[in-house]
Design a protein around this motif. Sequence first.
Motif, PDB file in Angstrom:
ATOM      1  N   VAL A   1       0.831  -1.203   0.000  1.00 15.13           N
ATOM      2  CA  VAL A   1       0.000   0.000   0.000  1.00 15.13           C
ATOM      3  C   VAL A   1       0.867   1.254   0.000  1.00 15.13           C
ATOM      4  CG1 VAL A   1      -1.669   1.316   1.361  1.00 15.13           C
ATOM      5  CG2 VAL A   1      -1.944  -1.161   1.102  1.00 15.13           C
ATOM      6  N   LYS A   2       1.986   1.193   0.688  1.00 18.17           N
ATOM      7  CA  LYS A   2       2.888   2.347   0.764  1.00 18.17           C
ATOM      8  C   LYS A   2       3.560   2.621  -0.572  1.00 18.17           C
ATOM      9  CE  LYS A   2       6.585   2.020   3.257  1.00 18.17           C
ATOM     10  NZ  LYS A   2       7.521   1.878   4.396  1.00 18.17           N
ATOM     11  N   GLY A   3       3.581   1.626  -1.468  1.00 16.83           N
ATOM     12  CA  GLY A   3       4.174   1.825  -2.786  1.00 16.83           C
ATOM     13  C   GLY A   3       5.642   1.486  -2.849  1.00 16.83           C
ATOM     14  N   ASP A   4       6.152   0.718  -1.873  1.00 19.01           N
ATOM     15  CA  ASP A   4       7.566   0.345  -1.861  1.00 19.01           C
ATOM     16  C   ASP A   4       7.797  -1.011  -2.491  1.00 19.01           C
ATOM     17  OD1 ASP A   4       8.204   2.689  -0.652  1.00 19.01           O
ATOM     18  OD2 ASP A   4       8.200   1.878   1.382  1.00 19.01           O
ATOM     19  N   THR A   5       6.922  -1.421  -3.400  1.00 19.02           N
ATOM     20  CA  THR A   5       7.084  -2.682  -4.103  1.00 19.02           C
ATOM     21  C   THR A   5       6.537  -2.532  -5.508  1.00 19.02           C
ATOM     22  OG1 THR A   5       6.438  -5.018  -4.155  1.00 19.02           O
ATOM     23  CG2 THR A   5       4.884  -3.489  -3.202  1.00 19.02           C
ATOM     24  N   THR A   6       6.989  -3.398  -6.399  1.00 15.50           N
ATOM     25  CA  THR A   6       6.523  -3.357  -7.792  1.00 15.50           C
ATOM     26  C   THR A   6       5.389  -4.350  -7.989  1.00 15.50           C
ATOM     27  OG1 THR A   6       8.199  -4.996  -8.387  1.00 15.50           O
ATOM     28  CG2 THR A   6       8.778  -2.689  -8.652  1.00 15.50           C
ATOM     29  N   ALA A   7       4.403  -4.311  -7.088  1.00 15.65           N
ATOM     30  CA  ALA A   7       3.310  -5.291  -7.156  1.00 15.65           C
ATOM     31  C   ALA A   7       2.447  -5.097  -8.387  1.00 15.65           C
ATOM     32  CB  ALA A   7       2.448  -5.198  -5.902  1.00 15.65           C
ATOM     33  N   ASN A   8       2.357  -3.885  -8.900  1.00 19.50           N
ATOM     34  CA  ASN A   8       1.484  -3.630 -10.040  1.00 19.50           C
ATOM     35  C   ASN A   8       2.213  -3.768 -11.365  1.00 19.50           C
ATOM     36  OD1 ASN A   8       3.089  -1.458  -9.559  1.00 19.50           O
ATOM     37  ND2 ASN A   8       1.517   0.093  -9.944  1.00 19.50           N
TER      38      ASN A   8
END
Length: 984
Positions: free
Chosen positions: A445-452
């Motif tokens: 959720v914080k955006g510290d991963t390339t999940a999308n």
Amino acid sequence: LMKHFYSSSVSEDLGCRRGEFSRKHYGSVELLISSDADGAIQRAGRFRVENGSSGENTDYAPGTWHRTDVHLENPEYHTRWYFKYFLGKVHQNYIGTDAEKNPFFLSVVLSDQNNQRVPQYHSILWRKTGTQKICLPYSPTKTLSVKSILSAMCLDKFEKSPREIFHPEIQKDLLVLEEQEGSVNFKFGVLYAKDGQLTDDEMFSNETGSESFQRFLHLLGDTITLKGWSGYRGGLDTKNDTTGTCSIYTVFQGHEIMFHVSTMLPYSRENKQQVERKRHIGNDIVTIIFQEGEESSPAFKPSMIRSHFTHIFALVRYNKQNDSYRLKIFSEESVPLFGPPLPSPPVFTNHQEFRDFVLVKLINGEKATLETPTFSQKRQRTLDMLIRSLYQDMMPDLHKGNNMRNRRSFSDVLPESPKSTRKKEEARQAEFVRLGQALKLKTTVKGDTTANVATTSFYKKEPWESQSFCSNFPHEVVCADSWGQSLLVSTDAGILLIDDGQPSVQVFDKTLQIKQMNVLEALDLLIARTDKGKDSRILVFRLSAVQKDIETKKMIRSKYDCRENKLERTKGCHLYAINTHHGNELRIVVAIRNKLLLVTKKYNSHNTLTSTFLLSSPESPVEEFQYIREICLSDPPVVMTLVDGPTGDSDNMICVAYRHQFDLVNESTGESYRLHHIETNRVNFVAAIDVYEDGEAGLLLCYNYICQYRKVYPFSGGSPLVQPSAYDFHFSWNQVPYAVVCAFPYVLAFTTDSIEIRLVVNGNLVHTAVVPELQLVASRSDIYFKATAAVSGSSDSSSKELSSKSSPQTPTAYERPEFPLPSLEGEVPCKNLYKIPLSNLVGRSIERPLKSPLAPKVITTTTSSGVTSLPVTQSLSLSRMEIKEIASRTRKELLGLLDEPIPKTESAQKLKKVSRRQSDPRQGAVRSSSSDRIISSSFEGCTERRHLSTSSDPDTSANREESSPSSYPFQLISLYDEDIIDLK
């Protein structure tokens, strides 16, 4: 016919070129000096300049490049292992100190590989020098110990033995350690420069940009309002508008990118240096310079910008006349090489392709910059501090732990212990998984991963995509080599010749056991090592004789029919190697225990060779080989490779691997030189690949998890210079390969269940493809491998059963494999053969179809009146030169330039006989089995137009349709030849 046997085929050309690479594609280092308007020198610096011109002739057409060559290097969804495989799953973490009293952490998880039912251990070793990641195979009968994992990571001596950490909070600390590898989100500077501006003060003082600059910003991303912005902000103020009101933002392949645009940052009329703008752009590692003006105007130089932090500048120019962008890259000298290399010339007319290229180049550039001493030393100090702090916090708790649990093995999810203890362990694991999953959700959720990343570029065609070659192949493969577009395979049932879409043909029966083979089409030779132990021999066959047996179905040879094909002195051999670039002389080195036998093919002049072949060509070519010398080694070699010297005269070398070392042996003198010594206790030699960087020899030495590049410099007095140099580099595989294949710009490692793809020039990871039960079959030209495939589709129930505490969650789209899924429980597994075309990997298109020993070739010709055209099936006995002769004379006859008829040469008689057998003018299409081409025809006199359509290139036939039919009354199309000859 002679041209077929003694000129290089396409597969031979590509096979030789696969080991050639050049760093010139990535620019050259130059000293750049900037001066003011008066000519006074301001600053100077050394930068690697990439402008798309390599300064040499290449096979690429100017301005062309392949979309598949643009890759993110070391992508986070392949490198962030702890987040991907560990977090939110039951796994084990250990703490210890090495012999130098430096603390380390070890994390191990048992999981399947991307839900491909390939159970294996993922292991991460955290040390102050960085992280090391390896995969180890899972065996239900063999327990894996901590020491065996650390030994595989070259850590054998400890000051304190590793102990397990049970506290679930350790997951948060280890995730922080992984984040030290670099941010998954990026901030890039964008500086607008008007025509003629030569200083950074002038560039930073531009209040607004031009219309073309605005279009460029719109191409990069979207304009967002900073106030209240909840996404990645890149250091900009999202509360009080102190850094401007708007900015440019985008998401690319899962990475959030914020652009610091000079014209959008606050402007001050009183401050000529524009400190507020420089504060952001000057602290960006990568900056884009958009420069107005013509090509002839003064060009930008990095030394114009006063910044000790910015290491990479991307110079962009826009050309209104042809609506194109030109790109030039400046990298500080210490930045390692990174891709993708610029096209030649670096001009992009497709704006979307330009955007993708620029973003990938900038992301790869920032990652490469983090490996420079300036950043790596800071990261190492931070990592060392975090690990020591975590070690001090964890050590007191370890003494309170349960000694019984510390002794459990990796494969035990629950230890054998009393029922009360088991309940406590179950509760601990449940809390461990709950905390990990919450941490994973928070990080996402914080955006510290390339999940999308799954939403971007998933359906892009990649150069390593495989093609089905032979379905349901039931035999065990020992070795193989490509023969044209066919595959000659040694199996448990004998030696088979396989072609795509055709039944296999047996060449030798199973009494002949071939363990190693090379098909040399240019030399009309088949070289093979047969049997094993004392009965092992080197056999040589003439390909034309083998092909003749196939065509006439005369006989299937056995072991006892090959007595005349044995090379003398080779009895008892266990290994052999040939030179890759066999020009005038073919060299074979045969290893018989600790002795090397050098054999060469006798050299004959072209006339003598031609007459010998035509008049009395013996079926066995044994007499064409001669024994040169014998070289003694201290131990039998495990790996052996021939290295061509710069002159080929007494400076050729043999690279051998044995014990704990790689040595170079001079072919002429037998002297050996130490090339590389391995310090580990156990050594698993994989390969020594000869590569040639700009014509100079080098070696990729592969052992254990390591791939080491060593450049072999020109020889001095017969001795090679093998001392370390700046050109040497090394990298680590994630899993121990059993074979390595080099195909510039890629190097591929084959394991039992995956293909790991990296770049040759820097070792950066590009992709990991999961291929269960993988076996590499052949790789001299195209790459062939054998793998399992499901007979029927997968079911939902079985996939749900796999989702347990010890396996990864269901993979997202970017984790889906390119290869077929393995068989499920209860199904009969089948093995298929797949092919990865070498031309896709090396970026060169095959100019003509390869000749297959099995497939008949289709050509078209005319009757004597030149009105109708009939399909002609022709065997290999018709040479390219004969076809060209017939085509040339036919062209002249149709143009009215030749009064006399075509003479009835032997070639013409061949065509005439075959033409009579193909007399049905109503046939609308003829499909060639050796290539995926269809010759469409409607026989309507001289005004007919024939179209050649290729399934892989639909644009080709579309372009030909636009031409006027009357201007092309006839085309002689030969699938045997690369030429399409227009007959007007």
